[in-house]
Enzyme design. Structure first.
Site, PDB file in Angstrom:
ATOM      1  N   ASP A 125       0.840  -1.207   0.000  1.00 42.56           N
ATOM      2  CA  ASP A 125       0.000   0.000   0.000  1.00 42.56           C
ATOM      3  C   ASP A 125       0.873   1.254   0.000  1.00 42.56           C
ATOM      4  O   ASP A 125       2.037   1.202   0.406  1.00 42.56           O
ATOM      5  CB  ASP A 125      -0.868   0.058   1.269  1.00 42.56           C
ATOM      6  CG  ASP A 125      -2.023  -0.934   1.235  1.00 42.56           C
ATOM      7  OD1 ASP A 125      -2.248  -1.577   0.189  1.00 42.56           O
ATOM      8  OD2 ASP A 125      -2.710  -1.069   2.267  1.00 42.56           O
ATOM      9  N   ARG A 175      -1.398  -0.801  -8.287  1.00 39.06           N
ATOM     10  CA  ARG A 175      -2.767  -0.414  -7.926  1.00 39.06           C
ATOM     11  C   ARG A 175      -2.776   1.105  -8.087  1.00 39.06           C
ATOM     12  O   ARG A 175      -1.892   1.777  -7.555  1.00 39.06           O
ATOM     13  CB  ARG A 175      -3.123  -0.769  -6.494  1.00 39.06           C
ATOM     14  CG  ARG A 175      -4.495  -0.171  -6.085  1.00 39.06           C
ATOM     15  CD  ARG A 175      -4.739  -0.240  -4.580  1.00 39.06           C
ATOM     16  NE  ARG A 175      -4.785  -1.605  -4.094  1.00 39.06           N
ATOM     17  CZ  ARG A 175      -4.398  -1.950  -2.867  1.00 39.06           C
ATOM     18  NH1 ARG A 175      -3.938  -1.041  -2.018  1.00 39.06           N
ATOM     19  NH2 ARG A 175      -4.443  -3.207  -2.482  1.00 39.06           N
TER      20      ARG A 175
HETATM   21  C1  LIG Z   1      -8.827  -1.416  -2.935  1.00 41.77           C
HETATM   22  C2  LIG Z   1      -8.416  -0.046  -2.503  1.00 41.77           C
HETATM   23  C3  LIG Z   1      -7.154   0.131  -1.985  1.00 41.77           C
HETATM   24  C4  LIG Z   1      -6.718   1.414  -1.611  1.00 41.77           C
HETATM   25  N1  LIG Z   1      -5.426   1.590  -1.203  1.00 41.77           N
HETATM   26  C5  LIG Z   1      -4.986   2.836  -0.936  1.00 41.77           C
HETATM   27  C6  LIG Z   1      -3.623   3.085  -0.648  1.00 41.77           C
HETATM   28  O1  LIG Z   1      -2.768   2.187  -0.623  1.00 41.77           O
HETATM   29  N2  LIG Z   1      -3.254   4.369  -0.392  1.00 41.77           N
HETATM   30  C7  LIG Z   1      -4.149   5.409  -0.430  1.00 41.77           C
HETATM   31  O2  LIG Z   1      -3.754   6.553  -0.223  1.00 41.77           O
HETATM   32  N3  LIG Z   1      -5.459   5.193  -0.692  1.00 41.77           N
HETATM   33  C8  LIG Z   1      -5.882   3.937  -0.961  1.00 41.77           C
HETATM   34  N4  LIG Z   1      -7.201   3.742  -1.263  1.00 41.77           N
HETATM   35  C9  LIG Z   1      -8.195   4.837  -1.047  1.00 41.77           C
HETATM   36  C10 LIG Z   1      -8.348   5.675  -2.285  1.00 41.77           C
HETATM   37  O3  LIG Z   1      -7.196   6.440  -2.443  1.00 41.77           O
HETATM   38  C11 LIG Z   1      -9.532   6.681  -2.226  1.00 41.77           C
HETATM   39  O4  LIG Z   1      -9.352   7.650  -1.314  1.00 41.77           O
HETATM   40  C12 LIG Z   1     -10.873   6.120  -1.913  1.00 41.77           C
HETATM   41  O5  LIG Z   1     -11.079   4.916  -2.527  1.00 41.77           O
HETATM   42  C13 LIG Z   1     -11.957   7.131  -2.379  1.00 41.77           C
HETATM   43  O6  LIG Z   1     -11.774   7.499  -3.716  1.00 41.77           O
HETATM   44  P1  LIG Z   1     -12.718   7.043  -4.909  1.00 41.77           P
HETATM   45  O7  LIG Z   1     -11.886   6.749  -6.112  1.00 41.77           O
HETATM   46  O8  LIG Z   1     -13.587   5.943  -4.465  1.00 41.77           O
HETATM   47  O9  LIG Z   1     -13.520   8.370  -5.281  1.00 41.77           O
HETATM   48  P2  LIG Z   1     -14.443   9.321  -4.382  1.00 41.77           P
HETATM   49  O10 LIG Z   1     -14.895  10.392  -5.304  1.00 41.77           O
HETATM   50  O11 LIG Z   1     -13.744   9.712  -3.143  1.00 41.77           O
HETATM   51  O12 LIG Z   1     -15.649   8.384  -4.028  1.00 41.77           O
HETATM   52  C14 LIG Z   1     -16.675   8.052  -4.933  1.00 41.77           C
HETATM   53  C15 LIG Z   1     -17.875   7.630  -4.086  1.00 41.77           C
HETATM   54  O13 LIG Z   1     -17.564   6.379  -3.447  1.00 41.77           O
HETATM   55  C16 LIG Z   1     -18.015   6.365  -2.088  1.00 41.77           C
HETATM   56  N5  LIG Z   1     -16.846   6.168  -1.220  1.00 41.77           N
HETATM   57  C17 LIG Z   1     -15.538   6.325  -1.525  1.00 41.77           C
HETATM   58  N6  LIG Z   1     -14.744   5.982  -0.498  1.00 41.77           N
HETATM   59  C18 LIG Z   1     -15.562   5.585   0.505  1.00 41.77           C
HETATM   60  C19 LIG Z   1     -15.347   5.106   1.844  1.00 41.77           C
HETATM   61  N7  LIG Z   1     -14.115   4.949   2.355  1.00 41.77           N
HETATM   62  N8  LIG Z   1     -16.445   4.808   2.587  1.00 41.77           N
HETATM   63  C20 LIG Z   1     -17.683   4.945   2.091  1.00 41.77           C
HETATM   64  N9  LIG Z   1     -17.955   5.409   0.839  1.00 41.77           N
HETATM   65  C21 LIG Z   1     -16.913   5.718   0.059  1.00 41.77           C
HETATM   66  C22 LIG Z   1     -18.737   7.678  -1.858  1.00 41.77           C
HETATM   67  O14 LIG Z   1     -20.100   7.469  -2.094  1.00 41.77           O
HETATM   68  C23 LIG Z   1     -18.195   8.596  -2.932  1.00 41.77           C
HETATM   69  O15 LIG Z   1     -19.105   9.564  -3.290  1.00 41.77           O
HETATM   70  C24 LIG Z   1      -7.640   2.500  -1.691  1.00 41.77           C
HETATM   71  C25 LIG Z   1      -8.909   2.315  -2.213  1.00 41.77           C
HETATM   72  C26 LIG Z   1      -9.303   1.071  -2.628  1.00 41.77           C
HETATM   73  C27 LIG Z   1     -10.653   0.906  -3.226  1.00 41.77           C
END
Ligand SMILES: Cc1cc2nc3c(=O)[nH]c(=O)nc-3n(C[C@H](O)[C@H](O)[C@H](O)COP(=O)(O)OP(=O)(O)OC[C@H]3O[C@@H](n4cnc5c(N)ncnc54)[C@H](O)[C@@H]3O)c2cc1C
Length: 299
Positions: A125, A175
Site C-alpha cells: 500500500d 494499484r
Molecule cells: C482497494 C483499494 C485500496 C486502496 N489503497 C490505498 C492506498 O494504498 N493508499 C491510499 O492513499 N489510498 C488507498 N485507497 C483509497 C483511495 O485512495 C480513495 O481515497 C478512496 O477509494 C476514495 O476514492 P474514490 O476513487 O472511491 O472516489 P471518491 O470520489 O472519493 O468516491 C466516490 C464515491 O464512493 C463512495 N466512497 C468512496 N470511499 C468511501 C469510503 N471509504 N467509505 C464509504 N464510501 C466511500 C462515496 O459514495 C463517494 O461519493 C484504496 C482504495 C481502494 C478501493
C-alpha cells in the site's frame, strides 16, 4: 460538508465503542483472521477476489514490527490453507519503515519468502507523502527479490505520472487510486476533476504499456473512463482488475462484476480496528462523512 464531516469526527469518541463497531462492521471484516477468512470465502463464492489486510497501529519498536510481520505471514498461510482467491496487502510503516529501512526490508523479505513458497502476490500500500520515496525504494528492492509483488500509486500527487513512467519500464504491477491522505497543495492536486483527469491519464499510460493495473475506485466517472480505455486497448480480462473497499458502493461493485470484469475487494481486519478507524477519520474527515452518508442513503 467539511464542517459536517469534522463535527462527526469530533463526536465519534463519545459514541460507545459498541455502537461505532456496528457501523464500522460494514467496512471491517472483524477482529480475527478467522473473521477475515469467512468474509473472503463469501466474496469468493460470488466470484469476487480479495486482498486481506491486517489493521495495525502506529508502531515505534522493532518487536511491534516483527509481530506485524508474523501476522502477515499467518494471512499468507491461511490463504493457502483455505484455498482462498485472495492476496495480501500491507503497509510498510507497520513493518518498521519509520524506524529503519533495513529492518523494514528484512521484515518484508520474510513475508515475501512465505509468499514465494505458495506463489502468492503481495501488494504494498502507499501511505502519506512522507513515505512515498522510501516505499518506492523498498518496493524496487523487494521486486528484485520476488517479482510477484506490486505497489500502489496515488493519482492526487503531482509526482505520480513521473513515478509511474519510471516503474513502467520495470513492468511493475500497480494499484492506482486517488489517494486517501490529506496532502498540501504544493504537492497534490486538490480538485476532484483535476484528480480524475490525472487518474485517467496515468491509467492510460500504464495500460498502454501492458502493465497489470488494479483500478481502485468507487467513482462511477472513473469506472466509465476505465471501461473506455479497456476497450480502446482491447485488453484481456486477465490484464487488469477493478478494486473496491469492503462495504462500499456494493451496487457499483455488482455491476462491474456483471459486466464481466475481475473485481477485488479490500478486506481489512484486526484487533486494532477501533483506533485505526478513529485515526483514519481524523486524518480524513471525509471518510466519516462517507460512512454517515452510506448509512442514511444505501446505494
Ligand atoms: C482497494 C483499494 C485500496 C486502496 N489503497 C490505498 C492506498 O494504498 N493508499 C491510499 O492513499 N489510498 C488507498 N485507497 C483509497 C483511495 O485512495 C480513495 O481515497 C478512496 O477509494 C476514495 O476514492 P474514490 O476513487 O472511491 O472516489 P471518491 O470520489 O472519493 O468516491 C466516490 C464515491 O464512493 C463512495 N466512497 C468512496 N470511499 C468511501 C469510503 N471509504 N467509505 C464509504 N464510501 C466511500 C462515496 O459514495 C463517494 O461519493 C484504496 C482504495 C481502494 C478501493
Amino acid at each position: 460538508m467539511n464542517f459536517f464531516n469534522k463535527t462527526i469526527v469530533k463526536l465519534i469518541p463519545y459514541v460507545p465503542k459498541k455502537v461505532v463497531r456496528i457501523f464500522a462492521s460494514k467496512y471491517i471484516a472483524g477482529e480475527t483472521l478467522s473473521d477475515a477468512i469467512q468474509v473472503t470465502a463469501k466474496l469468493n463464492e460470488k466470484g469476487i477476489l480479495a486482498t486481506m489486510d491486517v489493521l495495525g497501529e502506529d508502531i515505534s519498536t522493532k518487536e511491534e514490527a516483527e509481530r506485524n510481520r508474523d501476522e502477515c505471514i499467518e494471512v499468507i498461510k491461511a490463504i493457502n490453507k483455505f484455498d482462498l482467491d485472495s492476496n495480501l496487502s500491507l503497509k510498510l510503516t507497520q513493518l518498521g519503515l519509520k524506524i529503519n529501512l533495513d529492518l523494514c526490508f528484512q521484515n518484508l523479505k520474510s513475508i515475501l519468502e512465505k509468499a514465494k513458497l505458495f506463489n502468492q502476490f503481495v501488494r504494498i500500500d502507499m501511505e502519506d507523502s512522507s513515505c512515498t520515496d522510501s516505499t518506492i525504494q523498498i518496493f524496487e528492492r523487494a521486486r528484485d527479490y520476488y517479482p510477484n509483488c506490486g505497489i500502489v500509486l496515488q493519482a492526487y500527487l503531482n509526482r505520480t505520472l513521473e513515478d509511474a513512467t519510471r516503474l513502467i519500464e520495470k513492468k511493475a504491477n500497480f494499484r492506482l487510486c486517488k489517494g486517501i491522505y490529506v496532502e498540501p497543495e504544493t504537492i497534490a492536486i486538490k480538485d476532484k476533476q483535476g484528480i480524475n483527469r490525472n487518474f485517467l491519464k496515468i491509467l492510460k499510460t500504464m495500460l498502454a504499456t501492458g502493465c497489470y493495473v488494479g483500478i481502485a475506485t468507487h467513482d462511477e466517472e472513473l469506472v466509465q473512463g476505465s471501461y473506455k480505455l479497456i476497450e480502446e486497448f482491447k485488453l484481456e480480462k486477465t490484464s487488469y482488475e477493478f478494486q473496491m473497499l469492503l462495504g462500499v458502493r456494493e451496487n457499483l461493485r455488482a455491476s462491474i462484476v456483471k459486466n464481466g470484469h475481475r473485481l477485488r475487494v479490500y478486506v481489512p481486519f484486526g484487533k486494532h480496528w477501533y483506533k485505526y478507524s478513529l485515526r483514519r477519520f481524523k486524518e480524513n474527515p471525509q471518510i466519516a462523512g462517507y460512512i454517515f452518508k452510506s448509512i442514511l442513503f444505501r446505494d
